[in-house]
Scaffold this active site. Structure first.
Site, PDB file in Angstrom:
ATOM      1  N   SER A 144      67.579  41.754  31.125  1.00 57.43           N
ATOM      2  CA  SER A 144      66.520  41.645  30.118  1.00 57.43           C
ATOM      3  C   SER A 144      67.154  41.707  28.741  1.00 57.43           C
ATOM      4  O   SER A 144      68.240  42.278  28.555  1.00 57.43           O
ATOM      5  CB  SER A 144      65.527  42.802  30.281  1.00 57.43           C
ATOM      6  OG  SER A 144      64.623  42.863  29.201  1.00 57.43           O
ATOM      7  N   TYR A 157      63.490  52.182  30.725  1.00 56.88           N
ATOM      8  CA  TYR A 157      63.604  50.800  31.198  1.00 56.88           C
ATOM      9  C   TYR A 157      64.826  50.130  30.572  1.00 56.88           C
ATOM     10  O   TYR A 157      65.620  49.476  31.264  1.00 56.88           O
ATOM     11  CB  TYR A 157      62.341  50.023  30.839  1.00 56.88           C
ATOM     12  CG  TYR A 157      62.416  48.554  31.181  1.00 56.88           C
ATOM     13  CD1 TYR A 157      62.380  48.127  32.501  1.00 56.88           C
ATOM     14  CD2 TYR A 157      62.523  47.588  30.188  1.00 56.88           C
ATOM     15  CE1 TYR A 157      62.463  46.783  32.826  1.00 56.88           C
ATOM     16  CE2 TYR A 157      62.602  46.241  30.500  1.00 56.88           C
ATOM     17  CZ  TYR A 157      62.572  45.840  31.818  1.00 56.88           C
ATOM     18  OH  TYR A 157      62.654  44.507  32.135  1.00 56.88           O
TER      19      TYR A 157
END
Length: 264
Positions: A144, A157
């Site tokens: 990501s 995260y």
């Protein structure tokens, strides 16, 4: 479409929805055979039946929660024993929960690391001996932009995606002269079910809707680089440029882009 995938075997985690499902469809259109892995067996069966009916390919599926390392070991041992080769592994399974660090529970912390990091590493370790014996293969890890640009309310995260990038970059060097390609995929927000859990308020999606990536476009890009020596896929380009500025001038970037970061 990717003609290199004709009669090759592609294994995809998180294949029951989102970009995992779309990757599977494009691989099937390209003539590649599939092993689909996810928790939702009913969706996997439906997708498998559809792809085999529509294309001259084989499509096997396994119910798998990648946070369960014993299950990962069992499933991937079965795959490596029952298929002559594994050409591509797409580590796509992952999830996030957007909370400030003090609000996140230990359970959420453990689950994000189990799925996003430990499951990904375990799956990779279990297919590598097969690929090394073939002296050919491709590991694609979906990370990501959060692994490059840390933002508020995504501390845990983001930490998992930093870990994925660290593992991916190190692995790439370890197998560079052994016939294995290793690619990281670093997308910004994608219009998928990911945010049903990550952003239960809906505020983040509302704020970034105009910038969200089309999952079909992300899947097309991933399939297009399969079995090529591509280091990274970064989408969208402007976010990757922002990441470059962030790495060069982090304090200035955080000051200038702070309000944008806080839109979760």
């Amino acid at each position: 479409m990717n003609s290199r995938l004709k009669d090759r075997l592609v294994v995809i985690t998180g294949a029951s929805s989102g970009i995992g499902e779309k990757i599977a469809r494009i691989v099937a259109e390209s003539g590649g055979h599939l092993v689909l892995l996810a928790r939702r067996k009913d969706r996997l069966k439906k997708l498998s039946d559809e792809l085999q009916a529509s294309h001259s390919i084989s499509c096997t599926y396994y119910e798998l929660d990648v946070s369960d390392l014993d299950a990962v070991s069992e499933v991937f041992t079965d795959i490596t024993e029952n298929f002559d080769r594994v050409d591509v592994l797409v580590n796509n399974a992952g999830f996030g929960i957007f909370r400030n660090a003090e609000e996140a529970t230990f359970e959420e912390m453990q689950q994000m690391f189990k799925v996003n990091v430990f499951g990904l590493i375990a799956a990779t370790k279990l297919v590598l001996p097969k690929m090394l014996a073939q002296r050919e293969g491709h590991i694609i890890n979906v990370a990501s932009q959060a692994g490059k640009i840390a933002t508020p309310k995504s501390s845990i995260y983001s930490a998992t995606k930093h870990a994925v990038l660290g593992f991916t970059n190190s692995l790439r060097m370890e197998v560079a002269d052994r016939g294995i390609f290793v690619t990281s995929v670093n997308p910004g927000p994608i219009e998928t079910d990911f945010f049903n859990l990550a952003d239960t308020s809906g505020d983040y999606v509302k704020n970034v809707q105009r910038w969200m990536l089309n999952p079909e476009a992300v899947a097309q890009k991933i399939v297009s680089v399969m079995l090529t020596n591509k280091r990274e896929i970064n989408m969208p380009v402007w976010m990757e440029l922002g990441g470059l500025v962030y790495r060069l001038m982090p304090s200035l970037f955080e000051k200038v882009a702070g309000n944008l970061f806080r839109q979760k």
